[in-house]
Write a protein that holds these residues in place. Structure first.
Motif, PDB file in Angstrom:
ATOM      1  N   LYS A  82       0.822  -1.208   0.000  1.00  0.00           N
ATOM      2  CA  LYS A  82       0.000   0.000   0.000  1.00  0.00           C
ATOM      3  C   LYS A  82       0.860   1.264   0.000  1.00  0.00           C
ATOM      4  CE  LYS A  82      -3.497   2.422   2.693  1.00  0.00           C
ATOM      5  NZ  LYS A  82      -4.192   2.501   3.965  1.00  0.00           N
ATOM      6  N   GLY A  86       1.578   1.909  -4.156  1.00  0.00           N
ATOM      7  CA  GLY A  86       0.255   2.435  -4.469  1.00  0.00           C
ATOM      8  C   GLY A  86      -0.844   1.387  -4.451  1.00  0.00           C
ATOM      9  N   SER A  87      -0.745   0.440  -3.533  1.00  0.00           N
ATOM     10  CA  SER A  87      -1.699  -0.664  -3.384  1.00  0.00           C
ATOM     11  C   SER A  87      -1.724  -1.606  -4.594  1.00  0.00           C
ATOM     12  CB  SER A  87      -3.113  -0.155  -3.093  1.00  0.00           C
ATOM     13  OG  SER A  87      -3.136   0.515  -1.849  1.00  0.00           O
ATOM     14  N   SER A  88      -0.697  -1.537  -5.424  1.00  0.00           N
ATOM     15  CA  SER A  88      -0.639  -2.385  -6.617  1.00  0.00           C
ATOM     16  C   SER A  88       0.244  -3.607  -6.367  1.00  0.00           C
ATOM     17  CB  SER A  88      -0.092  -1.602  -7.811  1.00  0.00           C
ATOM     18  OG  SER A  88       0.148  -2.472  -8.893  1.00  0.00           O
TER      19      SER A  88
END
Length: 123
Positions: A82, A86-88
């Motif tokens: 996260k 970026g939460s990817s």
């Protein structure tokens, strides 16, 4: 809640042994051994954070984990994804596979793990 590196070191001992006495914790450290008061302070903090508890065995306390190792590290990995990716999960996986210099064998093993998870989801 997060543990400090010293607390994580103690948690590793507790996770490894399931239940452990203060004496066994101190004995597991190389010389020079930490002070009993230092270990007691760390354990008290870990209790306050909800990571460990103890049961009285005579005059001694036998400590045990309230949080599973897999749960603790899962939260940290998810937080890392996260905060830094970026939460990817895809960006994390890409970074992990390209920047950690995995061997071909390790990449194949990772592929098998992914394939296994894909098969579970299809079932």
């Amino acid at each position: 809640m997060k543990l400090t590196s010293a607390e994580e070191q103690l948690m590793e001992l507790i996770w490894d042994k399931d239940e452990i006495f203060m004496k066994d914790i101190i004995d597991s450290f190389p010389d020079p051994k930490p002070a009993t008061t230092t270990i007691a302070t760390l354990l008290k903090r870990m209790q306050n954070k909800g990571f460990v508890a103890y049961k009285l065995m005579g005059n001694s306390r036998q400590y045990y984990a309230l949080v599973k190792k897999s749960e603790y590290f899962s939260k940290h990995v998810n937080g890392l994804i996260k905060n830094f990716f970026g939460s990817s999960a895809m960006q994390f996986a890409s970074f992990f596979t390209t920047e950690t210099n995995l061997t071909d064998e390790e990449l194949e093993d990772l592929k098998k793990i992914i394939d296994k998870q894909l098969n579970k989801k299809k079932s």
